[in-house]
Design an enzyme around this catalytic site. Structure first.
Site, mmCIF file in Angstrom:
data_model
loop_
_atom_site.group_PDB
_atom_site.id
_atom_site.type_symbol
_atom_site.label_atom_id
_atom_site.label_comp_id
_atom_site.label_asym_id
_atom_site.label_seq_id
_atom_site.Cartn_x
_atom_site.Cartn_y
_atom_site.Cartn_z
ATOM 1 N N SER A 1 -19.178 130.972 -36.062
ATOM 2 C CA SER A 1 -18.379 131.902 -35.264
ATOM 3 C C SER A 1 -19.285 132.924 -34.578
ATOM 4 C CB SER A 1 -17.319 132.564 -36.162
ATOM 5 O OG SER A 1 -16.332 133.204 -35.403
ATOM 6 N N ASP B 1 -9.579 124.436 -34.469
ATOM 7 C CA ASP B 1 -10.033 125.658 -33.811
ATOM 8 C C ASP B 1 -9.117 125.944 -32.625
ATOM 9 O OD1 ASP B 1 -12.233 127.212 -34.747
ATOM 10 O OD2 ASP B 1 -13.596 125.542 -34.369
ATOM 11 N N HIS C 1 -10.876 126.856 -38.304
ATOM 12 C CA HIS C 1 -12.002 127.734 -38.003
ATOM 13 C C HIS C 1 -12.696 128.249 -39.266
ATOM 14 C CE1 HIS C 1 -14.345 130.368 -35.421
ATOM 15 N NE2 HIS C 1 -14.096 131.375 -36.246
#
Length: 239
Positions: A101, A182, A214
């Site tokens: 991320s 995601d 995610h």
């Protein structure tokens, strides 16, 4: 021994290296040293308006102009961590980056570093970028920027999509991974960044992982049988 440097996510605002040890056991058992890198997340030492104006306008500011938690400062801290690591452990058999991320964003910024400014050149053999953010401009229009306080100029100079350099002869291999679940924006940016690297001559693999979101795309690194864990476990034999 190869060294895997893990850079945590958290939208540049939360988590730390102290929560990043979950990936270490299966990798260490295969002879890979794991180093979790920390950085000052926003809004630590949030800039006052005058400091923000000085730090966010024009070219990249000097260290003295930066507050902890400023995007320029976070990028610089991670780059310095890599330089320190290779100076402290010169006998390692290469460095591999892994970021998730916001951490994938910072790892991607490491790939665009001019190491002449840092007094050391890490031997980066590979990078695993997991569900990353590679274009910061869309964040300017979201709540995420409330803490980051980025200007357009800061977002531009810290967007890996805009910092893709032609691959050097010794450029590392890059794996860009994204989760099936995601958000569309994460998936779009991962695809476009991977394509941009490839167009610049980098050796890039794109991995779309089914059945994960995610968060568990990176949390599963604690599992021996997980595909990204196996990528890390293969590092000793690849050298």
């Amino acid at each position: 021994f190869p060294v895997l440097v893990y850079i945590h996510g958290g939208y540049w605002q939360c988590l730390s290296k102290d929560e990043s040890g979950f990936a270490a056991p299966p990798l260490v058992s295969q002879g890979v040293a794991v180093v979790a890198v920390g950085y000052d997340t926003a809004p630590k030492g949030r800039c006052c308006p005058a400091e923000a104006a000085a730090a966010c306008a024009g070219p990249a500011p000097s260290d003295r102009a930066l507050c902890p938690g400023h995007m320029d400062a976070m990028v610089r801290q991670v780059r310095r961590s890599l330089a320190f690591l290779v100076q402290r452990y010169p006998g390692s058999r290469g460095v591999y980056l892994c970021g998730h991320s916001a951490g994938a964003h910072l790892a991607a910024m490491v790939l665009s570093t001019d190491w002449a400014d840092y007094g050391a050149v890490p031997d980066i053999k590979g990078a695993v970028l997991v569900s990353g953010v590679y274009d910061l401009e869309p964040i300017l229009h979201t709540y995420v920027n409330d803490a980051l306080n980025m200007s357009w100029e800061v977002a531009q100079r810290n967007s890996p999509m805009l910092r893709v350099a032609p691959a050097a002869a010794a450029a590392c291999e890059v794996l860009v991974a994204v989760a099936q679940h995601d958000s569309p924006e994460f998936r779009r940016q991962s695809q476009e960044y991977g394509e941009a690297l490839r167009a610049a001559g980098w050796s890039v693999s794109l991995l779309d992982l089914a059945g994960v979101d995610h968060f568990d795309i990176i949390e599963k690194l604690s599992e021996d049988t997980y595909v990204l864990t196996q990528v890390g476990e293969e590092l000793p034999s690849s050298l």
